[in-house]
Scaffold this active site. Sequence first.
Site, PDB file in Angstrom:
ATOM      1  N   CYS A  75       0.819  -1.226   0.000  1.00 46.37           N
ATOM      2  CA  CYS A  75       0.000   0.000   0.000  1.00 46.37           C
ATOM      3  C   CYS A  75       0.845   1.266   0.000  1.00 46.37           C
ATOM      4  O   CYS A  75       0.367   2.334  -0.377  1.00 46.37           O
ATOM      5  CB  CYS A  75      -0.924   0.017   1.210  1.00 46.37           C
ATOM      6  SG  CYS A  75      -1.885  -1.478   1.342  1.00 46.37           S
ATOM      7  N   HIS A  84      -4.136   6.702   1.557  1.00 51.59           N
ATOM      8  CA  HIS A  84      -4.385   5.377   0.984  1.00 51.59           C
ATOM      9  C   HIS A  84      -5.797   4.956   1.388  1.00 51.59           C
ATOM     10  O   HIS A  84      -6.185   5.084   2.550  1.00 51.59           O
ATOM     11  CB  HIS A  84      -3.338   4.401   1.515  1.00 51.59           C
ATOM     12  CG  HIS A  84      -3.732   2.967   1.339  1.00 51.59           C
ATOM     13  ND1 HIS A  84      -4.173   2.478   0.133  1.00 51.59           N
ATOM     14  CD2 HIS A  84      -3.793   1.931   2.223  1.00 51.59           C
ATOM     15  CE1 HIS A  84      -4.476   1.191   0.281  1.00 51.59           C
ATOM     16  NE2 HIS A  84      -4.253   0.843   1.528  1.00 51.59           N
ATOM     17  N   ASN A  90     -10.309  -1.249  -1.528  1.00 51.23           N
ATOM     18  CA  ASN A  90      -8.894  -0.981  -1.272  1.00 51.23           C
ATOM     19  C   ASN A  90      -8.091  -1.546  -2.445  1.00 51.23           C
ATOM     20  O   ASN A  90      -8.049  -2.759  -2.643  1.00 51.23           O
ATOM     21  CB  ASN A  90      -8.525  -1.669   0.053  1.00 51.23           C
ATOM     22  CG  ASN A  90      -7.079  -1.483   0.449  1.00 51.23           C
ATOM     23  OD1 ASN A  90      -6.223  -1.200  -0.383  1.00 51.23           O
ATOM     24  ND2 ASN A  90      -6.804  -1.673   1.723  1.00 51.23           N
TER      25      ASN A  90
END
Length: 333
Positions: A115, A260, A290
């Site tokens: 990420c 993020h 995500n």
Amino acid sequence: MAGTRIIATGSHVPDRVVTNVDLEELMDTSDEWIQQRTGVKERRWVPEGREIGGSDLAKVATERALKKAELEEGDIDAIIYATLSPDHMFPGAACFLQQKLGLKGIAALDIRNQCSGFLYGLSIADAWIRTGAYERVLLVGAEVHSTGLDISTRGRDVSVIFGDGAGAVLLGPTDKNGDGVLGVTLGADGRYAKDLWVDVPGSIYHPQCDPAHMTEGRQYPQMEGSKVFKHAVVKMPGAVRRVLGDAGLGTEDIRLLIPHQANLRITEMVQQGLRLRDDQVFSNIHKYGNTTAASIPLALDEALSEGRLERGDLLVLAAFGAGFTWGAAAIRY
Ligand code: UT7
């Protein structure tokens, strides 16, 4: 050269929309649970039975960025590709993207920082451009998670979160002082490496993946969700304060924070921790879930297309993920 500026952005997600209600058919979950705990309403997954990799999504995202910049593939001097779901174990996905863009000979680097990969890549691109090693760098984040998720009830805590997508950012030099990337801060703590990871295939095993591994589900991502959550809501605000402090700026200077897109509750806690107004924080997790390394460039492209940021505004990016790794960047857009 004074610094590195964002020339243009592009993004691309697969057409296939998978709603929370669709997931109710596959596992013991509910639209209500997913929305309350994560903020995700739907995500995009590549169509089943087709060999579509992250590099295919990244190609389209790159073409869109090039079009906005009125540049061509041949204007790219180097590729940095952040992903945790490379098309193949090796070579890196950047080489596949390079070939799909019809580019021969230019540098192609993969970043495997999950990420936080986009921010690690940004730091490298900034150094390359500042030192004059390369003039125009293509930085992409691209993921195809859907082919690697346990979509049974066993994997529900992980699989309901993740989506596929790609974002591309073209970076180039700027002569103007105080323009472009003002700073990037990065961190990692490998003590938590196995709190969010995929065990196999792994070169420590002989063979790297066997039927017993598969039966145990060790080819799927495993996550200590609440531990990841607790670290994310501390590390992201900390990284933001640090990168702003290093640049002599404060949170009040932020026009837009793009964290993020891990979980809407994480984004809300980061916002509260930094005491930011709603209009200073961007979220699109409800649409895409995500998308790990793709989430920041995908959100940035969308924020720009919605007019949430003007040239000269202060953009701040923040990430946290597997490793654990984290980072933040301050950019005078
Ligand atoms: O981008 C990379 C970094 N990743 C992240 O930042 C993710 C961070 N973590 C999270 O976002 C959250 O921890 C999750 C969304 C993954 C999980 O939310 P949570 O509030 O931490 O739930 P939990 O894991 O503590 O589970 C609560 C309950 C459990 O049931 P019991 O033991 O209380 O009976 C789970 O079995 O919810 C259950 N559960 C589900 N129920 C319905 C877990 N997943 C699901 C599901 N549907 N999909």
